[in-house]
Design a protein around this motif. Structure first.
Motif, PDB file in Angstrom:
ATOM      1  N   MET A   1     -28.492-143.342 -71.676  1.00  0.00           N
ATOM      2  CA  MET A   1     -29.031-143.199 -70.337  1.00  0.00           C
ATOM      3  C   MET A   1     -30.232-142.258 -70.374  1.00  0.00           C
ATOM      4  N   LYS A   2     -31.275-142.613 -69.638  1.00  0.00           N
ATOM      5  CA  LYS A   2     -32.486-141.800 -69.584  1.00  0.00           C
ATOM      6  C   LYS A   2     -32.766-141.401 -68.134  1.00  0.00           C
ATOM      7  N   VAL A   3     -33.045-140.114 -67.940  1.00  0.00           N
ATOM      8  CA  VAL A   3     -33.250-139.585 -66.592  1.00  0.00           C
ATOM      9  C   VAL A   3     -34.520-138.738 -66.566  1.00  0.00           C
ATOM     10  N   LEU A   4     -35.375-139.009 -65.591  1.00  0.00           N
ATOM     11  CA  LEU A   4     -36.593-138.230 -65.370  1.00  0.00           C
ATOM     12  C   LEU A   4     -36.386-137.322 -64.163  1.00  0.00           C
ATOM     13  N   PHE A   5     -36.758-136.050 -64.306  1.00  0.00           N
ATOM     14  CA  PHE A   5     -36.688-135.082 -63.216  1.00  0.00           C
ATOM     15  C   PHE A   5     -38.100-134.740 -62.752  1.00  0.00           C
ATOM     16  N   ILE A   6     -38.345-134.839 -61.449  1.00  0.00           N
ATOM     17  CA  ILE A   6     -39.630-134.480 -60.857  1.00  0.00           C
ATOM     18  C   ILE A   6     -39.377-133.378 -59.831  1.00  0.00           C
ATOM     19  N   GLY A   7     -40.045-132.231 -59.977  1.00  0.00           N
ATOM     20  CA  GLY A   7     -39.808-131.148 -59.028  1.00  0.00           C
ATOM     21  C   GLY A   7     -40.603-129.908 -59.345  1.00  0.00           C
ATOM     22  N   ASN A   8     -39.966-128.765 -59.130  1.00  0.00           N
ATOM     23  CA  ASN A   8     -40.606-127.476 -59.379  1.00  0.00           C
ATOM     24  C   ASN A   8     -39.586-126.505 -59.968  1.00  0.00           C
ATOM     25  N   SER A   9     -39.692-125.219 -59.632  1.00  0.00           N
ATOM     26  CA  SER A   9     -38.808-124.240 -60.268  1.00  0.00           C
ATOM     27  C   SER A   9     -37.341-124.459 -59.905  1.00  0.00           C
ATOM     28  N   HIS A  10     -37.056-125.104 -58.782  1.00  0.00           N
ATOM     29  CA  HIS A  10     -35.663-125.395 -58.440  1.00  0.00           C
ATOM     30  C   HIS A  10     -35.084-126.490 -59.335  1.00  0.00           C
ATOM     31  N   THR A  11     -35.936-127.143 -60.085  1.00  0.00           N
ATOM     32  CA  THR A  11     -35.480-128.098 -61.101  1.00  0.00           C
ATOM     33  C   THR A  11     -35.408-127.435 -62.472  1.00  0.00           C
ATOM     34  N   TYR A  12     -36.423-126.640 -62.832  1.00  0.00           N
ATOM     35  CA  TYR A  12     -36.451-126.143 -64.217  1.00  0.00           C
ATOM     36  C   TYR A  12     -35.636-124.884 -64.442  1.00  0.00           C
ATOM     37  N   PHE A  13     -35.208-124.192 -63.376  1.00  0.00           N
ATOM     38  CA  PHE A  13     -34.454-122.955 -63.570  1.00  0.00           C
ATOM     39  C   PHE A  13     -33.169-123.225 -64.354  1.00  0.00           C
ATOM     40  N   ASN A  14     -32.852-122.289 -65.239  1.00  0.00           N
ATOM     41  CA  ASN A  14     -31.649-122.377 -66.076  1.00  0.00           C
ATOM     42  C   ASN A  14     -31.571-123.682 -66.863  1.00  0.00           C
ATOM     43  N   ASP A  15     -32.749-124.259 -67.157  1.00  0.00           N
ATOM     44  CA  ASP A  15     -32.805-125.510 -67.925  1.00  0.00           C
ATOM     45  C   ASP A  15     -31.812-126.526 -67.376  1.00  0.00           C
ATOM     46  N   MET A  16     -31.767-126.626 -66.046  1.00  0.00           N
ATOM     47  CA  MET A  16     -30.761-127.456 -65.377  1.00  0.00           C
ATOM     48  C   MET A  16     -30.689-128.890 -65.896  1.00  0.00           C
ATOM     49  N   PRO A  17     -31.830-129.577 -66.152  1.00  0.00           N
ATOM     50  CA  PRO A  17     -31.705-130.947 -66.670  1.00  0.00           C
ATOM     51  C   PRO A  17     -30.933-131.037 -67.980  1.00  0.00           C
ATOM     52  N   GLN A  18     -31.073-130.024 -68.832  1.00  0.00           N
ATOM     53  CA  GLN A  18     -30.330-130.029 -70.090  1.00  0.00           C
ATOM     54  C   GLN A  18     -28.838-129.816 -69.837  1.00  0.00           C
ATOM     55  N   LEU A  19     -28.511-128.943 -68.900  1.00  0.00           N
ATOM     56  CA  LEU A  19     -27.108-128.739 -68.526  1.00  0.00           C
ATOM     57  C   LEU A  19     -26.523-130.034 -67.976  1.00  0.00           C
ATOM     58  N   PHE A  20     -27.294-130.713 -67.132  1.00  0.00           N
ATOM     59  CA  PHE A  20     -26.891-132.009 -66.585  1.00  0.00           C
ATOM     60  C   PHE A  20     -26.637-133.025 -67.694  1.00  0.00           C
ATOM     61  N   ALA A  21     -27.523-133.073 -68.674  1.00  0.00           N
ATOM     62  CA  ALA A  21     -27.374-134.045 -69.769  1.00  0.00           C
ATOM     63  C   ALA A  21     -26.057-133.830 -70.509  1.00  0.00           C
ATOM     64  N   GLY A  22     -25.736-132.573 -70.807  1.00  0.00           N
ATOM     65  CA  GLY A  22     -24.476-132.288 -71.480  1.00  0.00           C
ATOM     66  C   GLY A  22     -23.268-132.685 -70.650  1.00  0.00           C
ATOM     67  N   MET A  23     -23.367-132.497 -69.348  1.00  0.00           N
ATOM     68  CA  MET A  23     -22.263-132.886 -68.470  1.00  0.00           C
ATOM     69  C   MET A  23     -22.071-134.400 -68.454  1.00  0.00           C
ATOM     70  N   CYS A  24     -23.178-135.139 -68.387  1.00  0.00           N
ATOM     71  CA  CYS A  24     -23.064-136.594 -68.388  1.00  0.00           C
ATOM     72  C   CYS A  24     -22.436-137.092 -69.683  1.00  0.00           C
ATOM     73  N   TYR A  63     -36.867-145.282 -67.755  1.00  0.00           N
ATOM     74  CA  TYR A  63     -35.832-144.414 -67.197  1.00  0.00           C
ATOM     75  C   TYR A  63     -34.840-145.211 -66.352  1.00  0.00           C
ATOM     76  N   ASP A  64     -33.591-144.846 -66.477  1.00  0.00           N
ATOM     77  CA  ASP A  64     -32.550-145.435 -65.639  1.00  0.00           C
ATOM     78  C   ASP A  64     -32.545-144.795 -64.253  1.00  0.00           C
ATOM     79  N   TYR A  65     -32.796-143.486 -64.208  1.00  0.00           N
ATOM     80  CA  TYR A  65     -32.782-142.747 -62.950  1.00  0.00           C
ATOM     81  C   TYR A  65     -33.962-141.787 -62.906  1.00  0.00           C
ATOM     82  N   CYS A  66     -34.409-141.498 -61.678  1.00  0.00           N
ATOM     83  CA  CYS A  66     -35.432-140.486 -61.455  1.00  0.00           C
ATOM     84  C   CYS A  66     -34.930-139.549 -60.365  1.00  0.00           C
ATOM     85  N   VAL A  67     -34.783-138.270 -60.692  1.00  0.00           N
ATOM     86  CA  VAL A  67     -34.309-137.254 -59.750  1.00  0.00           C
ATOM     87  C   VAL A  67     -35.527-136.607 -59.116  1.00  0.00           C
TER      88      VAL A  67
END
Length: 232
Positions: A1-24, A63-67
């Motif tokens: 699965m491939k996911v693209l994140f578009i946003g600002n600091s509320h997306t990149y803080f705490n490397d959230m997309p990477q945390l999300f990837a591990g959860m998935c 990408y399968d999803y775009c956040v």
């Protein structure tokens, strides 16, 4: 699965997309690849004005999803949010990518703003048939039911590591749609970043952020809150 994140600091803080990837990966046992186009203090209108990176990523990224995350504080009115949101959603639809609207949250000292944020995102999600991660609503539930959990960074605006655990778990629930979230690990990412007034944030560039074992009682409470989206 491939996911693209578009946003600002509320997306990149705490490397959230990477945390999300591990959860998935923990939920479905499938490799999850994430890419992020997130820039400090930027709106979706800015992303659409600086369109070439977004255009290229969506047209050719497979990408399968775009956040999609709009500016957070203050949240722009729906009249400003809808045009760039619609542009990004239509581009997602053109290439078969499913859009997911990532609702931001109210500041620690402005909980009354959560209702407006929720109304804007829910209106647009319904209007365009997009999936919705209702973060503002879940932050308020957590504040009410578990006031001992600090969801905020010290500025009272950005998410703490536990705040981003809730965000990532919610996005994983919305996208993967599992039966429950009990298989999520008790780990979080602690983002090392400095903010200086008038300057862009500075991260540690030479190594990843620190992954830490979380308090299992806290993560269990956050998972239970995030699971609320599975019942909607």
């Amino acid at each position: 699965m491939k996911v693209l994140f578009i946003g600002n600091s509320h997306t990149y803080f705490n490397d959230m997309p990477q945390l999300f990837a591990g959860m998935c990966e923990a939920l479905i046992g499938e490799r999850t690849e994430v890419t992020m186009l997130a820039f400090s203090n930027r709106t979706l209108a800015w992303h659409c004005e600086e369109y070439f990176s977004v255009r290229f990523a969506l047209l050719y990224g497979g990408y399968d999803y775009c956040v999609i995350q709009q500016f957070g504080h203050p949240v722009p009115p729906i009249e400003e949010t809808e045009p760039p949101m619609e542009q990004l959603i239509r581009l997602c639809e053109r290439v078969g990518t499913k859009p997911v609207l990532y609702m931001t949250w109210a500041k620690r000292n402005e909980p009354e703003k959560a209702a407006l944020i929720s109304k804007i995102y829910r209106t647009l999600a319904e209007r365009y048939g997009a999936r919705l991660a209702p973060i503002a609503e879940l932050f308020e539930i957590a504040r009410t039911t578990h006031p001992e959990i600090d969801l905020y960074w010290y500025d009272g605006s950005h998410a703490s590591p536990y705040g981003d655990y809730l965000i990532a778990a919610t996005l994983a629930a919305v996208i993967v749609q599992p039966k429950d979230l009990h298989n999520l690990p008790d780990r979080l990412i602690d983002f090392r970043v400095r903010f200086e007034k008038g300057k862009a944030p500075t991260a540690l560039l030479d190594r990843p952020s620190m992954e830490k074992v979380a308090d299992p009682a806290i993560t269990a409470a956050l998972r239970e809150i995030a699971e609320g989206v599975l019942k909607q």
